[in-house]
Design an enzyme around this catalytic site. Structure first.
Site, PDB file in Angstrom:
ATOM      1  N   HIS A 149       0.833  -1.190   0.000  1.00 16.10           N
ATOM      2  CA  HIS A 149       0.000   0.000   0.000  1.00 16.10           C
ATOM      3  C   HIS A 149       0.871   1.243   0.000  1.00 16.10           C
ATOM      4  CE1 HIS A 149      -2.990   2.936   1.381  1.00 16.10           C
ATOM      5  NE2 HIS A 149      -3.877   2.092   0.921  1.00 16.10           N
ATOM      6  N   LYS A 563     -12.778   6.309  -9.118  1.00 18.07           N
ATOM      7  CA  LYS A 563     -12.090   7.488  -9.657  1.00 18.07           C
ATOM      8  C   LYS A 563     -12.648   7.850 -11.031  1.00 18.07           C
ATOM      9  CE  LYS A 563      -7.380   8.879 -10.865  1.00 18.07           C
ATOM     10  NZ  LYS A 563      -7.274   8.403 -12.247  1.00 18.07           N
TER      11      LYS A 563
END
Length: 901
Positions: A149, A563
């Protein structure tokens, strides 16, 4: 609700006491480490923030306290608030453990909500017997997959300190401890806290893939390795408590496994390749086999049964004799006083084989199945010779761990971009025009090549080398070490067929890998049914699936779809794609497993996993759940053993309920569901249009984003091995979803988690009427979940603070922020109308209380970040002292909001 109106129910009073105690420790530490001056400034800013939110203070006083000319002091100012948040987060986790123990102790409390026992009780009430559930468990599989991450904002050394502090605080719950013992535990917390203060939150070096793997291994080899058998024991105990049948833990099938992307995710990461695959798996083998050897050593000391006192199984004797001939040096090293202790002798020989396995020696185990067979010999011998209370339990626990973790700890997924795959195919086929061909033409060619005996061409293309390493991994670490090849940006059948050809060319036999298309954007999700239909119509593909137990895995991307189209369009595209794909696979009589690529925040599909499972379309779960775990979610869900067990129980319980609860299934097929789907499609289109008009309708919005968020700081932070942007694209399109969401969260907009929803709801309300919309929101778990997730994202945002960030964008702020603020108010109003409440989170007072308590501590860090951003940018982003202070604000706000990306 204002801060002074916050009510702590009696059951939460211990949490308030812990927060007060740990907060006072932070204050003492700040005075000791930084002096009274900084402590008083931090305390003054905290007080001013509380007064401002209560409507009693002057915002200008707070802003003055948050502005520094000494940037080192600014960093310490922010770190002071971060230290407080770290302790509050810790207190909340300990309180969860306290509450779980209270449920377990109270005779009249009933089953803890969402526990396995609670789910079993609901199934029993629905008319199911244990035999029904037991048969289903044979096909149940929960598989969390850890991913690297790039915005994980907590350093491993700090995580370890937090875990030790948590252990001390949990020990403090023991009512039998004397006052002096409690004091010693608090002193240890103080020590760890002070060392954490003296430790930088971030290394000066960018993490390597090996560093990221080490981070994941911390949870896998320590926390999850320990709790894996405990989870299955709880399952057996829940069955006994609810159904009144005797269920031994050893009789429960393994329903839990783990995966990882760290070291195998090559999509957009030039640092991942064949070396990282093999090195990561070698390290995972070292860790898990090391754990086995430590357990073998403990069993060696425990199982001291001697000849003449008890018999042992003939099969165990025969295996011991075989090993004596193969491992004479080990036999010679067994102490003479242990020669008449058959279990000890056998365990010494087992340990020798494990040692050889680590060294790839001649006497290495062929695979974990052989180790399981040896442990089964001990188990059967103990069962047959009065050993059920004489050591059987710990041997069965080790047996469970070997079955789950093998010699690889976690299965390593491979992920490659479809464009890179086609580059590799072009080389493999010697066709320089391959990528310019139409998808249908490429598909026909690939089918023809796969039907023939294609002669593989050795190549140095990264995809070929990666898959060649996977073939080597199968030989060295077992077939379970690499089982999944994910094709990102899958848009046509030829993308998946290309993966098949490259896997075969690299030496991987058909059926050893799941070839998994990843559908990421809204458009890709809408096209997924057509892509999979094309594959299912191929006889060769059906034959391949038969070698994978007749099951197709499909990955669904939450981040890029959000997104691309906003939160509402993303969620509905994912829901509708699952519904259509389930119908398609039922038609072809092939089972399907959905792999959910969810992030930690609402803007990337985050939320309560167990509720998301229950809201899935009928047939979309069917006993299998695979999902990514990322960022701060990993630490929050798996940082402590008790909490990890609780989270896994909630997830497993939801999968069992979603798969077996007939009432849930009948509700899913209500007559009005077809109408709801049509309305939801409308809502999705309306919300998506509003979102895309803002984000993509004008190129200047990209400039607003870069000015009104700390994205330029995030891009400089050494947080992960993968770049923040995709190299082939620029602007918002080229930015990865994780830093996109992270930056909006930092600037207190949290825009990806809610924007467009208010416009969509308002317009749909006008079209179908308030009563119909309210009925849909109240009775459809999918929509109620969506509203709750947006509500949480909005509660963590703050338009008053966001306005300060908008001010950094000058005229663009004046242009865009009123639109954002108006949409926030519109969304807030519609959510409250649909939920029948006056303010956000009125129906989740625990979360509301947590956010209200945190906000006054986040606000000073946000205002400090705004001031530092402006001065850093005015200086051409060259001042390293300001940059260091800015990085501290990013860490601090992430801790306070408990959100990265």
């Amino acid at each position: 609700m204002k801060r002074d109106q916050i009510d702590f129910p009696p059951r939460h009073e211990p949490l308030r006491d812990d927060v007060s105690l740990l907060g006072s420790l932070v204050g003492e530490m700040l005075r000791e480490q930084c002096g009274d001056g900084l402590f008083e400034r931090i305390d003054g800013a905290r007080t001013a923030a509380i007064e401002r939110r209560s409507g009693q203070g002057d915002a200008r006083e707070l802003m003055t306290l948050c502005r520094f000319d000494d940037f080192a002091q600014a960093a310490d100012f922010v770190r002071g608030f971060t230290a407080w948040f770290r302790m509050v987060n810790l207190a909340e986790q300990v309180h969860r453990i306290r509450r779980r123990r209270q449920y377990q102790k109270a005779a009249d409390a009933g089953f803890q909500p969402d526990s396995l026992a609670d789910v079993f009780a609901q199934l029993r009430e629905a008319g199911l017997a244990w035999d029904d559930v037991a048969a289903f468990l044979n096909d149940l599989l929960i598989e969390p997959v850890f991913t690297a991450h790039p915005t994980e904002a907590t350093r491993r050394s700090l995580l370890e300190k937090e875990q030790r502090m948590a252990q001390y605080l949990i020990q403090r719950l023991d009512p039998s401890l004397a006052a002096v013992e409690v004091k010693r535990l608090i002193d240890r917390v103080r020590m760890e806290q002070t060392i954490a203060w003296q430790t930088a939150e971030q290394s000066h070096e960018r993490p390597t893939v090996a560093d990221e793997a080490e981070h994941a291994h911390y949870y896998l080899a320590n926390v999850l390795y320990r709790i894996a058998p405990v989870f299955h024991e709880h399952l057996a105990e829940a069955a006994e408590a609810v159904f009144g049948v005797e269920v031994r833990p050893g009789d429960v099938p393994t329903v839990l496994r783990f995966g990882s992307w760290v070291g195998g995710d090559m999509d957009g990461n030039p640092n991942v390749g064949p070396d990282t695959v093999l090195d990561t798996l070698a390290e995972q083998r070292r860790q898990v086999v090391g754990n086995y050897r430590r357990e073998i050593g403990k069993l060696n000391r425990l199982l001291s049964q001697t000849e003449g006192r008890v018999e042992v199984g003939d099969a165990l004797r025969a295996q011991t004799q075989d090993y004596r001939g193969r491992l004479p040096e080990t036999v010679a090293a067994v102490p003479a006083r242990h020669a008449d202790m058959p279990y000890r002798v056998f365990l010494c020989l087992v340990d020798a084989r494990l040692r050889a396995t680590l060294d790839d020696g001649d006497q290495a185990y062929e695979g974990p199945e052989a180790l399981c067979a040896d442990l089964d010999l001990i188990i059967e011998s103990l069962k047959r010779h009065r050993g059920e209370l004489a050591g059987l339990f710990p041997v069965q626990r080790l047996r469970r761990r070997v079955d789950m973790f093998g010699f690889h700890l976690a299965a390593l997924d491979l992920r490659v971009d479809s464009g890179d795959l086609h580059e590799a195919v072009a080389r493999q086929l010697g066709d320089p025009d391959w990528q310019r061909l139409a998808a249908s033409e490429r598909s026909e060619t690939l089918q023809s090549v796969l039907a023939d005996d294609h002669q593989a061409v050795a190549d140095d293309h990264p995809v070929f080398l990666l898959l060649n390493a996977a073939a080597e991994a199968h030989r060295r670490f077992g077939r379970g070490s690499v089982q999944t090849l994910i094709v990102s940006m899958s848009r046509n059948a030829d993308d998946v067929l290309a993966a098949w050809l490259m896997a075969r060319s690299a030496g991987i036999a058909d059926g050893l890998l799941d070839l998994v298309p990843l559908f990421e954007t809204v458009g890709d999700l809408e096209a997924a049914e057509g892509v999979m239909s094309g594959l299912l119509e191929l006889g060769s593909w059906r034959e391949l699936l038969a070698k994978r137990h007749g099951r197709q895995m499909i990955m669904l991307g939450y981040s890029d779809s959000n997104k691309d189209g906003g939160m509402v369009a993303s969620r509905w595209s994912l829901q509708d794609a699952q519904r259509r794909l389930v119908a398609l696979f039922e038609q072809h009589q092939v089972r399907v497993t959905f792999f959910h690529g969810r992030g930690g925040t609402v803007g990337r599909g985050g939320g309560k996993t167990h509720r998301a499972v229950l809201a899935a379309p009928p047939g979309a779960v069917a006993g299998h759940l695979r999902m990514t775990e990322q960022g701060e979610v990993i630490h929050r869900k798996y940082g402590m053993r008790s909490i990890a067990i609780r989270n896994l129980e909630q997830t497993a319980g939801a999968v069992i309920k979603a798969s077996l609860d007939r009432e849930l299934g009948s509700r899913a097929h209500r007559r009005d569901r077809v109408q709801w789907h049509e309305w939801m499609g409308r809502l999705s289109g309306l919300a998506r249009a509003a979102y895309r008009e803002l984000v993509y309708g004008d190129e200047s919005f990209a400039d607003y984003f870069r000015a009104a968020t700390p994205i330029d700081v995030i891009e400089r932070m050494r947080l992960g091995s993968r770049p923040a942007s995709r190299q082939k694209k620029t602007g918002i399109e080229g930015l990865r979803a994780i830093p996109w969401v992270f930056a909006w969260g930092q600037s207190r907009h949290a825009l990806p988690g809610w924007f467009g929803l208010g416009t969509g709801l308002e317009r749909l309300n006008d079209q179908i009427g308030a009563a119909a919309l309210e009925d849909m929101a109240a009775n459809w778990l999918f929509l109620s979940n969506l509203l709750e997730d947006a509500e949480m994202a909005m509660a963590k945002s703050d338009m008053t603070i966001a306005r300060h960030y908008a001010g950094l964008a000058g005229d663009l702020g004046e242009r865009y922020f009123p639109t954002i603020h108006a949409e926030y108010r519109r969304t807030e109003s519609m959510i409250c109308q649909l939920k029948g409440q006056d303010a956000l989170l009125d129906r989740d007072l625990t979360l509301k209380r947590s956010i209200l308590l945190r906000n006054p501590y986040v606000d000073p860090m946000s205002l400090a970040q705004v001031d530092l951003l402006q001065r850093w940018r005015e200086g051409g982003r060259r001042d390293e002292a300001i940059e260091h202070a800015l990085i501290a604000t990013v860490h601090g706000i992430a801790q306070g909001l408990q959100n990265t990306g």
